[in-house]
Design an enzyme around this catalytic site. Structure first.
Site, PDB file in Angstrom:
ATOM      1  N   PRO A   2      33.382  50.013  40.701  1.00 58.80           N
ATOM      2  CA  PRO A   2      31.997  49.602  40.798  1.00 58.80           C
ATOM      3  C   PRO A   2      31.736  48.113  40.595  1.00 58.80           C
ATOM      4  O   PRO A   2      31.268  47.700  39.556  1.00 58.80           O
ATOM      5  CB  PRO A   2      31.282  50.433  39.717  1.00 58.80           C
ATOM      6  CG  PRO A   2      32.343  50.903  38.805  1.00 58.80           C
ATOM      7  CD  PRO A   2      33.646  50.745  39.479  1.00 58.80           C
ATOM      8  N   ARG A 254      37.753  40.326  28.760  1.00 61.52           N
ATOM      9  CA  ARG A 254      38.095  40.660  30.138  1.00 61.52           C
ATOM     10  C   ARG A 254      39.302  39.833  30.548  1.00 61.52           C
ATOM     11  O   ARG A 254      39.486  38.716  30.083  1.00 61.52           O
ATOM     12  CB  ARG A 254      36.937  40.328  31.083  1.00 61.52           C
ATOM     13  CG  ARG A 254      35.616  40.968  30.708  1.00 61.52           C
ATOM     14  CD  ARG A 254      35.699  42.474  30.637  1.00 61.52           C
ATOM     15  NE  ARG A 254      36.093  43.066  31.912  1.00 61.52           N
ATOM     16  CZ  ARG A 254      35.245  43.316  32.886  1.00 61.52           C
ATOM     17  NH1 ARG A 254      33.979  43.067  32.758  1.00 61.52           N
ATOM     18  NH2 ARG A 254      35.667  43.856  34.000  1.00 61.52           N
TER      19      ARG A 254
END
Length: 266
Positions: A2, A254
């Site tokens: 996504p 991240r």
DNA sequence: GCTAAATGTTGAT
DNA sequence: TCAACCTTTAGCT
């Protein structure tokens, strides 16, 4: 996967599946019981996406807002629908098809005004008609934060995720550590144009492919998997353009990937 | 077939 | 800074 392209693809798909149909809605898991009750029997008029946010517009000014987060997923099929299993947040059933939603970070019924509040907090989306890259530039220009972190900020640009972030920086030779205010206007405008093209291709195919054909390995023999990325998840492997091993660092929890030769430090 | 890591964001610490 | 969300997939064996 996504990132924004998947959400726009889903919006399109859901429109194809259910447009104009009165739907049955249920939340077998129970976590969306009230919302499902509101939606039950409403007709889907249209769908919309802004960045990673998906909206269904139903009769009666009802809006379903979904954000998949990292785990969320839709599955669909022809009736009859399978017996609900696992954590099934929402099941929508039309005349011929069913649609299941699991694991989203947001699944709620909103008013149009509440939807506006959601989208007002988002930056321009390269996949939306009329989005203005100059608005992004204005944000970049007054920020000392790195362009790598700004590209991931949905209030700055909507729809870009970790893959497109890494790849667009590589394609334009921009170091992720460059302060936003130091990014040239012309560079940003070509990055934006490039993002629109790459993300539109992503909407069409459902995959993120950012490599140009000349940078992919020769298709040895039969259909092998395409070399889809320049740097994303290629830590230690040779850069497709200069052979320098791809670098990786953890940034705000991240993984960030880049080529230290093609994207030199500022 | 199993395990680890993952595309994202929020809310608590 | 970290846990939660709780599914999918890449990469092993």
């Amino acid at each position: 996967m996504p990132e924004g392209h998947s959400i726009h693809r889903l919006a399109r798909r859901h429109h194809q599946l259910f447009r104009g149909e009165a739907l049955r809605a249920a939340s077998p898991q129970g976590r969306f019981a009230e919302g499902a009750e509101l939606l039950d029997g409403a007709t889907l008029e249209r769908t919309d996406a802004w960045g990673k946010h998906l909206f269904h517009h139903y009769t009666g000014d009802l809006r379903l807002h979904v954000h998949l987060g990292l785990y969320g997923t839709f599955t669909e099929g022809d009736l009859p629908a399978p017996h609900p299993r696992g954590a099934l947040r929402l099941r929508l059933v039309g005349k011929e098809r069913w649609l299941d939603l699991r694991g989203p970070i947001a699944c709620e019924v909103l008013t149009p005004e509440q939807c506006r509040q959601v989208t007002d907090a988002l930056g321009p989306d390269p996949l939306r008609e009329g989005s203005d890259p100059a608005l992004v530039l204005a944000r970049l220009a007054r920020s000392r934060a790195s362009v790598g972190s700004l590209l991931m900020n949905q209030q700055v640009v909507a729809g870009v995720g970790n893959v497109y972030r890494a790849e667009i920086l590589f394609r334009h030779g921009v170091s992720p550590f460059l302060p936003g205010r130091d990014l040239e206007e012309s560079t940003w405008l070509s990055m934006w144009a490039d993002l629109s093209v790459l993300m539109r291709a992503g909407v069409r195919t459902g995959r993120i492919v950012t490599t140009d054909p000349e940078d992919r390995a020769r298709p040895a023999g039969r259909a092998r998997r395409v070399d889809a990325h320049y740097v994303y998840r290629r830590t230690g492997q040779p850069c497709r353009r200069c052979d320098t091993p791809v670098s990786q660092v953890e940034m705000a929890a991240r993984n960030l990937f880049w080529c230290s030769w093609c994207q030199p430090d500022p």
